[in-house]
Design an enzyme around this catalytic site. Structure first.
Site, PDB file in Angstrom:
ATOM      1  N   HIS A 134      65.918  65.609  76.517  1.00 25.28           N
ATOM      2  CA  HIS A 134      65.550  66.952  76.070  1.00 25.28           C
ATOM      3  C   HIS A 134      66.722  67.918  76.283  1.00 25.28           C
ATOM      4  CE1 HIS A 134      61.446  65.790  75.454  1.00 25.28           C
ATOM      5  NE2 HIS A 134      61.127  65.694  76.727  1.00 25.28           N
ATOM      6  N   TYR A 222      59.209  66.898  62.492  1.00 23.49           N
ATOM      7  CA  TYR A 222      58.022  66.142  62.901  1.00 23.49           C
ATOM      8  C   TYR A 222      56.973  66.125  61.797  1.00 23.49           C
ATOM      9  CZ  TYR A 222      53.679  65.141  65.452  1.00 23.49           C
ATOM     10  OH  TYR A 222      52.473  64.617  65.855  1.00 23.49           O
TER      11      TYR A 222
END
Length: 324
Positions: A134, A222
């Protein structure tokens, strides 16, 4: 050097590292947090102490190879799903149909593809090795920037990412969560004070890099992956240098991978319903709905508007737009 001397040397190095972290924390800006008592700002982004230690450790010790694959996202932006898809497509020759013995059936994706800030990157010696993180672009280990390794960044609508994070933290029943209202969490999220935040800066940095260096960084949405999974997996495979052949597509290999890695399938596996990671975290916490627009069931109109206003302000001067 004897085994005991090696162990002592390692302990001294680790002790020195943690002392450096402790000293650094005392000098960094901090903010109250729903996730931990405090988040600390380092190189423009916010972390709880344990994750910041992981970032610092990876910056010191992670050595990327040209063949490595690095999967990146903000928290709760499709990380688990992306890991499973890339693992399956890279290893598709080893675990061909039928898929009764595929590692994803018995292992959570986070076990198969580890975080480089999770102190576990020394365990992979395969080629290509797949890692995830991340970590913001500017804070990546220098070896990632200097090598020819491939980076795939998965981006999600900020309202859905926020709501997924909200439910994730609640599901983990973190003690620090007690007394934190959603209004407070939205406020922190919008001012950038959330885990690996600001969310928008995180995404924009990778998006800009994908445009300037498209052979190195691929930026995927996404929502597009959810709506057209086969097409998305084909594009990722092509970018990584592992394209599907016409014969593979005809034989249903691509379709099988998409089915195997679907959130609906993964969430029903015993390892993801009852399993735990090495840190004790329950694997079921990584699976909820994964819906596009699922934020509507959780956010009030005023809170959604607060996030939308922040998004609008953050994107001024950019032609990037999140999937609505």
């Amino acid at each position: 050097m004897t085994k005991s001397e090696t162990t002592l040397s390692k302990l001294l190095v680790e002790s020195e590292f943690y002392q450096e972290c402790k000293e650094l924390l005392s000098s960094l800006p901090r903010d109250r947090s729903f996730y931990a008592e405090y988040l600390y700002q380092y190189q423009g982004f916010w972390y709880p102490p344990n994750l910041l230690e992981g970032v610092l450790y990876s910056q010191k010790h992670f050595q990327a190879r040209d063949s490595d694959i690095i999967l990146v996202s903000s928290p709760k932006s499709g990380t688990t799903w992306l890991k499973s898809l890339v693992f399956a497509l890279i290893h598709r020759q080893e675990f061909q149909t039928p898929l009764e013995s595929h590692p994803l059936l018995d292992n959570n994706p986070h076990t198969l593809v580890t975080f480089i800030e999770g102190f576990q990157f020394h365990t992979q010696d395969t080629s290509p090795s797949i890692f995830s993180t991340h970590i913001p672009l500017g804070s990546l280990p220098e070896s990632v920037k200097d090598s020819s390794c491939k980076v795939v960044y998965c981006c999600r609508n900020p309202k859905d990412a926020f709501v997924s994070l909200w439910h994730f933290v609640k599901r983990l029943t973190l003690k620090e969560m007690v007394g934190c209202t959603m209004e407070e969490m939205v406020s922190g999220f919008c001012r950038g004070s959330s885990v690996y935040g600001p969310f928008w800066d995180h995404a924009l940095e990778y998006w800009k890099e994908s445009r300037e260096n498209p052979k190195k960084v691929m930026f995927v949405m996404y929502e597009e992956m959810r709506e057209q999974p086969q097409n998305s997996v084909m594009r990722i495979a092509e970018f990584l240098g592992w394209p599907f052949t016409e014969k593979e597509i005809e034989n249903g290999v691509l379709e099988d991978i998409v089915k195997l890695c679907s959130l609906e399938n993964l969430s029903k596996l015993e390892v993801n319903e009852k399993g735990k990671l090495v840190n004790g975290m329950e694997t079921k916490a990584f699976f909820r709905k994964g819906e596009i627009g699922g934020w509507k069931d959780t956010l009030t109109p005023s809170l959604a508007e607060e996030i939308d206003k922040t998004t609008e302000q953050k994107l001024i001067g950019s032609d990037f737009r999140f999937f609505c």
